[in-house]
Every structure is written in structure tokens, then in C-alpha cells.
Design a protein around this motif. Structure first.
Motif, short mmCIF file in Angstrom:
data_model
loop_
_atom_site.label_atom_id
_atom_site.label_comp_id
_atom_site.label_asym_id
_atom_site.label_seq_id
_atom_site.Cartn_x
_atom_site.Cartn_y
_atom_site.Cartn_z
N LEU A 41 14.33 -5.31 6.60
CA LEU A 41 13.57 -4.47 7.52
C LEU A 41 12.87 -5.37 8.53
CD1 LEU A 41 11.76 -1.92 5.15
CD2 LEU A 41 13.47 -1.34 6.89
N PRO A 42 12.60 -4.86 9.75
CA PRO A 42 11.71 -5.59 10.64
C PRO A 42 10.37 -5.83 9.95
CG PRO A 42 12.82 -3.84 11.83
CD PRO A 42 13.16 -3.65 10.38
N VAL A 43 9.71 -6.92 10.27
CA VAL A 43 8.52 -7.33 9.53
C VAL A 43 7.46 -6.23 9.49
CG1 VAL A 43 6.66 -9.01 9.39
CG2 VAL A 43 8.93 -9.75 10.07
N VAL A 44 7.21 -5.59 10.62
CA VAL A 44 6.13 -4.60 10.66
C VAL A 44 6.44 -3.42 9.74
CG1 VAL A 44 7.03 -3.34 12.67
CG2 VAL A 44 4.57 -3.32 12.16
N GLU A 45 7.71 -3.01 9.68
CA GLU A 45 8.08 -1.89 8.82
C GLU A 45 7.99 -2.29 7.35
OE1 GLU A 45 11.89 -0.46 10.03
OE2 GLU A 45 11.19 0.17 12.02
N PHE A 46 8.40 -3.51 7.04
CA PHE A 46 8.28 -3.98 5.67
C PHE A 46 6.81 -4.06 5.26
CE2 PHE A 46 7.70 -7.40 2.58
CZ PHE A 46 8.61 -7.04 1.59
N ALA A 47 5.98 -4.61 6.14
CA ALA A 47 4.56 -4.75 5.84
C ALA A 47 3.90 -3.40 5.60
CB ALA A 47 3.86 -5.50 6.97
N SER A 48 4.41 -2.37 6.24
CA SER A 48 3.82 -1.04 6.08
C SER A 48 4.06 -0.44 4.70
CB SER A 48 4.36 -0.08 7.14
OG SER A 48 5.68 0.35 6.83
N ARG A 49 5.01 -1.00 3.94
CA ARG A 49 5.28 -0.51 2.59
C ARG A 49 4.88 -1.53 1.52
NH1 ARG A 49 5.75 3.25 5.57
NH2 ARG A 49 7.21 5.02 5.34
N LEU A 50 4.44 -2.69 1.94
CA LEU A 50 4.04 -3.74 1.01
C LEU A 50 2.67 -3.43 0.43
CD1 LEU A 50 4.93 -6.65 0.01
CD2 LEU A 50 3.51 -7.53 1.90
N GLU A 102 0.44 -5.51 16.35
CA GLU A 102 1.35 -5.58 15.21
C GLU A 102 0.66 -5.12 13.93
OE1 GLU A 102 5.35 -7.31 14.09
OE2 GLU A 102 4.40 -6.63 15.93
N VAL A 103 -0.56 -5.58 13.73
CA VAL A 103 -1.32 -5.19 12.54
C VAL A 103 -1.62 -3.70 12.55
CG1 VAL A 103 -3.50 -5.54 11.30
CG2 VAL A 103 -2.33 -7.49 12.34
N ASP A 104 -2.03 -3.19 13.69
CA ASP A 104 -2.38 -1.77 13.79
C ASP A 104 -1.17 -0.89 13.49
OD1 ASP A 104 -4.94 -2.46 14.43
OD2 ASP A 104 -4.70 -2.16 16.60
N ARG A 105 0.00 -1.30 13.98
CA ARG A 105 1.19 -0.47 13.75
C ARG A 105 1.54 -0.43 12.26
NH1 ARG A 105 7.43 -1.48 15.06
NH2 ARG A 105 8.18 0.59 14.46
N ALA A 106 1.49 -1.57 11.59
CA ALA A 106 1.78 -1.60 10.16
C ALA A 106 0.79 -0.73 9.39
CB ALA A 106 1.74 -3.04 9.64
N MET A 107 -0.49 -0.82 9.74
CA MET A 107 -1.51 -0.02 9.06
C MET A 107 -1.31 1.47 9.32
SD MET A 107 -4.82 -2.48 9.83
CE MET A 107 -5.98 -1.29 9.17
N ARG A 108 -0.94 1.80 10.55
CA ARG A 108 -0.74 3.21 10.90
C ARG A 108 0.44 3.79 10.13
NH1 ARG A 108 -0.26 2.44 15.73
NH2 ARG A 108 1.98 2.61 16.07
N LEU A 109 1.55 3.05 10.05
CA LEU A 109 2.71 3.53 9.30
C LEU A 109 2.36 3.73 7.83
CD1 LEU A 109 5.50 1.26 10.85
CD2 LEU A 109 5.32 3.74 11.07
#
Length: 662
Positions: free
Chosen positions: A617-626, A646-653
Motif C-alpha cells: 500500500l502507499p505509505v499513508v494508506e498503510f499508516a492509516s490502518r497501522l 501527510e500525517v493529517d491524511r493518515a489520521m483522517r483515514l
């Protein structure tokens, strides 16, 4: 859930309508009994459901009552209550050869999965995609039921069960809406094979059914024809010498009459078929064993080895020849691919590996281990042979190990990590389990013996796993559970201590978790995301790659972003994909890494730079489920340098999916 029992009853008419009344009454009694006493009169429901299995209206009535059956606890107390762990190959055996009760329960379960796949029923632990893939594989393995007449064994089943099952599969075919059944099933097989799983018995069953379909005169092959024939040829006739599947005896006679040029062409054809599909024909072991006596130097060509693999072959000839002699037979044909990939990995150059394999070759199994292997793999070869073959398979494809029906992703992950990173450690654990029926590990200075512990999560016998997992996972599971017990009450997540002791010293000493272990709520989530980027992302950690694969945990969601549970994975590496997008490449032990987690987050298993067995997965999408990871605190960048967007997008997802309300 979007169906209602009373709503659907308006569509029942005639005979089916009369037959539905006893079913509704039985479901209500089951629901009442479960609510009061926890004792389930499920047999009343089964008896009432049986006559509805023989026509489309009856199956529609059963389909409409999936929510009612679930609400009444019909599947409670059985493996069917955990549909996310069900295994297609086992379902095939149950529905075709099980006793009448098991066949009917499996039929109702598959009707339930159809409702989930179509979005008409929401199951808390199963996504629509998972249900769809499961049904596609079961359909492939039962293809003969929808393209030909019933076999004698099906026709003679008691209570006309064979006809009921055939009717069910026509119903599934109609409602899954496959315009071209063969095309869809061939695509499903290729999707699985691109992940190069160790356990491919189910895949070979599907290929067998596809072969039967191709030989049916009225079959419309369509665009899938070439891909289907490639699969069939890989298993049944990969070379000119065995193209028409002549049988082992005839092929052996042909080999004896071949000149060197013809043998060379056979070797090249075997290698091409094996490496292009990941499947090994049962004819290939006979060919390689023939070469052992006539032309040893041609074996690297037959295995499709590069210079790396061929060098390893020639450096350890006595070991490789003995492995072939002891492990490679028609019943263990996949070991040829395992051997080839093991040689390609170059792990024999690690000093402990070759002597560890010699120990494995000379190992005698204890009675308990031998009985387990015979129960699953049969007795056409010795238990030692089946185990040795799967040792080669696991060493050759560490990312192809799957947990089968075990709810033990941590132990399967450990096997994969050891096979990938420290193969001698894996071989030691296998030897202990096979010879001694015991595994001993150390935790904070104290030894823990699996023999002294009660059952862990793997309380039931395994299904659809390799022989290495069959013998080791129950022991590992008990030890992992005991380590967790000893770590409880420390005020932090037990994984902080367990993972490093269980998986090995190469696990990073730094530990981050996104969730408070007491409240379940998010804890310093922004800092968690920033620390992950600073520890792993090459742009922010000084371009340091992942040195050793690291254990991590994800929050699994379905395509509707509903939280399904926590799951253990391994972070393998981070790298730019062909489109110059930074991706996380990871190992998922759940048998199938292609998943839709909602919000457009679909794990990729091919086409984005993945190696066999990896998901990405792209890093931001992976981070959103980690939700948990380990790292090296001495090799971490500056968290404040991570871009806020980048951080905000991962947190939002995350907050719009599994972290909602946390």
C-alpha cells in the motif's frame, strides 16, 4: 443487515411457502432456546431447511432468512460461526462428502456468504470481498456440478443430497452473476498464484475442474482460454513428452528413449511451466529422479536456476542430491519449486543452514508428529518425506506460508520471519516439534516448554496448512499465549515484551502503539504516525532501509470501513513503486493478501513492484490502518520533519474507519 424475514415472506408462494412455515417456527424456537438456556435445537432448523434445498424458490426463502438464522445463533458453537477462518478446500470436502447434517450446515453457510457477497447481509467479521473470493474458489472446485451431470457418488448420497448440492451451485452461479464462469474462475486462480502460496492443493483442485470444463464440448472458453490452458498444461502436461497426460509409466518409458537434445527441451519446458505459474506437475519429480541416474548436470536447468541458484547447487551437490532423493516424488511435487527457490535465495551459504538440513534428513519423527502428518497428508509417502518436502517449500517461499484455519497469525508470522531471516532457527524449531513433540523458548531468562502448557488459540486440528505449520504452530501458539500471560498487568501492551522474545533479537527494541490498552481509545495518535514515518520512511529516516523484517499490527477493516479486528503482519520493506510512489511492502499470513479495506484502500499483490508473497500500500494508506509497530530507536529520523498534510491524511483515514469513536 438489509433483509427482513417478514418482508421476504411475501415472496414465498405455493409449495415453498408451505415448506417455509416449519422453518420459521424452528428458527423462532432456536432463538428462544438460545436466549433462555444456551441449548440450540439446531436439528429442527436443519430438518426444516432440507426440503427447501431442491428448487430455486426454496433457496430464495433460505437466502431471505440468513439474518434470522444468524440472529438465532444457528452457527453458534461451530467453525461456521467464524466464517473468516473457513477454508475453501475443506468446504468442498464437507459439501460433497460430509455427513448429511454437515452438508446442510455448509450449504446454509454458503447461502449466508452469498448474502454477504451481494451486500444484502452484513457480517461483523467478514467482508463482501472475502465472501466473494471464498465462493469463487468453492465454485471452481465444484465446477463439475454446473457444467456436467452428477457423478455416481453424488447421485447415490442419502436423502438426494447430491441433487440438493447441485441445485445450490446452479443458484450460486445465477446470483453471483458471472457472465463467463470459466473466465472468472481462471482469473481467481491466477490471482492466488501471483502470491505464490506454499499450500496449493486447493488451487490444483480448481485447475483440475477447469481442465474438466475445457474438455466439455459445450463450454464457451472465451478470452480466458489461453490462460486456462496454461494452467492446465502446467499441471497435467507441461512438456512434449507428457503433453497428453499419458501416465507415469508411459512417461518413464518415453524418457528412456529420449536423446540428450530432447531431454534438454523437456528440462527447459518443466522449468518454464513451474516458474511462470508456481505450480509443479506430478511428472516433474519423475523427470528429475531420472536425471539423477543419467544426467545430473541437467537438473539445474530443469529447476530453472540462475547463476546464483546453480552455484549453490554445485557447491552442495551431496546435500542437494540427497534432498531430491528423499523429498521429491509425485505426491510432493511442489517441493521442486521449493528447492529451486531455496537455492535461488542463497541461504545455503549461511553456515548453520546446510548442517541443519542434514539433521532434518536424518530426523525420525515421534509418534504424535507422524500421526498428525498421516492424518492430513496420508501414507503414500513417509511422514518424514512430507515434512522434508514442506521444509523446502517454506524455506523457498517464506512469504507463501499461510495460517489456514488457525486463528494464529502471530505464530505463522514467526515461521515466515524465521524462514526469511534466520532459517537455521526455523529448522531447529521444526526438529524439536517433529522429534520431541515439544518446543522450548526463553522468556526474560526463563525457559517455557510447550509440553507443560494448555491449549492456546489453536484448539482445533489445522486445515489447509503445510506440514511445517501443522507440527509447529500448536506449540508456538501455546508459548506465545504464555508469554502474553506473563506480560499482563504491566500497564502496557504485552506485545512490547513478547514480540522481541518470541520472534528473535532482530526485532526493534522501540515500540509504539496507537491505542490505550485500558480504554481502547487513541493515544497520541499524531505522535504515533510521525514516529512511524520517522522510523521507516526512507525520505525521513536518512534513507535507511528495513534491515530485518519487523512485526507490526494492523486494524483490519472491510470495504465499508467497518472494523473487523486486529491482525499480525510483517513489514518487509519500503520502496518506490514503478510509478514513483513510496509503498510499504508487507507480509500478511492470512492466506490471501488481496483485500479491500474501504476508502479506496485496496491492498495490491502484483503490478506495483511486489515480490512474490508481498502485499503493498502507499505509505499513508498503510499508516492509516497501522496500530502497533517496532523500530530501532537509534536509527530514527526527526518526527517533526514529517509533512503535516501527510500525517493529517493518515489520521483522517483512520478516524473515518477503525478509529471512529476511539
Amino acid at each position: 443487515m438489509s433483509m427482513d424475514i417478514h418482508e421476504s415472506a411475501r415472496h414465498d408462494d405455493g409449495t415453498s411457502g408451505e415448506l417455509v412455515k416449519p422453518l420459521d417456527a424452528a428458527i423462532e424456537r432456536l432463538c428462544a432456546a438460545n436466549a433462555v438456556a444456551g441449548a440450540s435445537p439446531v436439528f429442527e432448523v436443519i430438518d426444516a431447511a432440507r426440503p427447501l434445498m431442491f428448487d430455486a424458490r426454496g433457496l430464495e426463502a433460505l437466502y431471505a432468512r440468513v439474518p434470522a438464522l444468524e440472529a438465532a445463533g444457528f452457527f453458534g458453537g461451530s467453525d461456521w460461526d467464524y466464517p473468516q477462518t473457513l477454508v475453501p478446500s475443506l468446504a468442498v470436502r464437507t459439501i460433497r462428502h460430509g455427513d448429511p447434517v454437515a452438508t446442510l450446515v455448509e450449504s446454509l453457510s454458503q447461502i449466508r456468504l452469498l448474502a454477504v457477497a451481494k451486500g444484502d447481509y452484513s457480517h461483523p467479521s467478514l467482508s463482501a470481498e472475502h465472501a466473494h473470493h471464498f465462493l469463487a474458489q468453492v465454485m471452481a472446485m465444484n465446477l463439475d456440478l454446473v457444467v456436467s451431470d452428477l457423478h455416481e457418488g453424488d447421485r447415490l448420497r442419502p436423502d438426494r443430497l447430491g441433487y440438493a448440492v447441485q441445485n445450490l451451485y446452479h443458484y450460486l452461479l445465477e446470483h453471483l452473476g458471472y457472465e463467463n464462469l470459466l473466465e472468472h474462475l481462471v482469473a481467481e486462480v491466477w490471482r492466488i498464484l501471483e502470491q505464490r502460496p506454499v499450500q496449493v492443493d486447493g488451487v490444483k483442485q480448481m485447475v483440475t475442474q477447469i481442465a474438466a470444463c475445457l474438455n466439455t464440448p459445450d463450454t464457451i472458453v472465451g478470452e480466458a482460454g489461453e490462460d486456462a490452458r496454461k494452467l492446465v498444461n502446467a499441471v497435467f502436461g507441461p512438456t512434449e513428452g507428457c503433453r497428453e497426460d499419458p501416465g507415469f509409466d508411459v512417461y518413464a518409458e518415453r524418457l528412456a528413449g529420449m536423446d540428450d537434445a530432447t531431454l534438454l527441451q523437456e528440462a527447459i519446458a518443466f522449468a518454464q511451466a513451474m516458474h511462470s505459474t508456481g505450480l509443479v506437475s506430478p511428472y516433474m519429480p519423475g523427470f528429475i529422479r531420472y536425471l539423477r541416474n543419467r544426467w545430473n548436470a541437467l537438473i539445474p536447468t530443469a529447476l530453472g536456476l540462475s547463476h546464483t541458484g546453480a552455484d549453490a547447487f554445485h557447491c552442495y551437490p551431496a546435500l542437494i542430491h540427497t534432498l531430491i532423493d528423499e523429498a521429491l516424488f509425485a505426491e510432493t511435487s511442489q517441493a521442486a519449486y521449493g528447492l529451486a527457490m531455496m537455492l535461488e535465495r542463497g541461504i545455503l551459504y549461511s553456515p548453520p543452514v546446510a548442517p541443519s538440513l542434514w539433521r532434518q534428513l536424518r530426523l525420525s519423527l515421534c509418534d504424535a508428529a507422524a500421526q498428525k502428518i498421516v492424518a492430513v497428508f496420508g501414507n503414500r509417502r513417509s511422514p518424514e518425506c512430507f515434512l522434508l518436502a514442506d521444509v523446502l517449500n517454506v524455506l523457498g517461499r517464506p512469504l507463501g506460508v499461510g495460517q489456514g484455519n488457525y486463528p494464529t497469525c502471530q505464530s505463522t508470522r514467526a515461521l515466515s520471519m524465521w524462514a526469511f531471516n534466520t532459517p537455521a532457527d526455523l529448522l531447529r524449531v521444526v526438529a524439536w516439534a517433529a522429534r520431541d513433540d515439544e518446543i522450548v523458548m526463553r522468556f526474560e531468562g526463563y525457559s517455557i516448554s510447550s509440553r507443560e502448557l494448555g491449549a492456546g488459540l489453536a484448539a482445533e486440528p489445522p486445515v489447509d496448512v503445510d506440514a511445517v505449520s501443522l507440527l509447529t504452530v500448536p506449540h508456538l501458539d501455546r508459548i506465545y499465549f504464555e508469554m502474553g500471560r506473563r506480560s499482563a498487568g504491566r500497564g502496557e501492551d504485552p506485545h512490547k515484551w513478547v514480540n522481541a522474545e518470541f520472534h528473535g533479537d532482530h526485532v526493534g527494541h522501540g515500540f509504539r502503539i496507537a491505542v490505550d490498552v485500558f480504554t481502547g481509545g487513541l493515544k497520541d495518535f499524531e505522535g504515533f504516525i510521525r514516529d512511524f514515518y520517522a522510523a521507516y520512511h526512507p525520505f525521513y529516516n536518512g534513507n535507511i532501509p528495513v534491515i530485518n523484517p519487523q512485526p507490526a499490527g494492523i486494524a483490519v477493516t472491510d470495504s465499508a470501513t467497518r472494523f473487523l479486528g486486529w491482525h499480525a503482519i510483517t513489514i518487509q520493506r519500503l520502496a518506490l513503486d514503478p510509478s514513483q510512489v513510496m509503498r510499504v511492502y508487507f507480509f500478511n499470513p492470512n492466506n490471501d493478501s488481496g483485500q479491500d479495506w474501504g476508502q479506496g484502500i485496496v491492498t495490491s499483490t502484483q503490478g506495483n513492484g511486489e515480490r512474490y508473497g508481498e502485499a503493498s500500500l502507499p505509505v499513508v494508506e498503510f499508516a492509516s490502518r497501522l496500530y502497533v509497530f517496532h523500530y530501532d530507536p537509534l536509527e530514527k529520523g526527526e518526527p517533526a520533519d514529517i509533512p503535516a498534510g501527510e500525517v493529517d491524511r493518515a489520521m483522517r483515514l483512520a478516524r473515518q474507519s477503525w478509529a471512529s469513536g476511539r
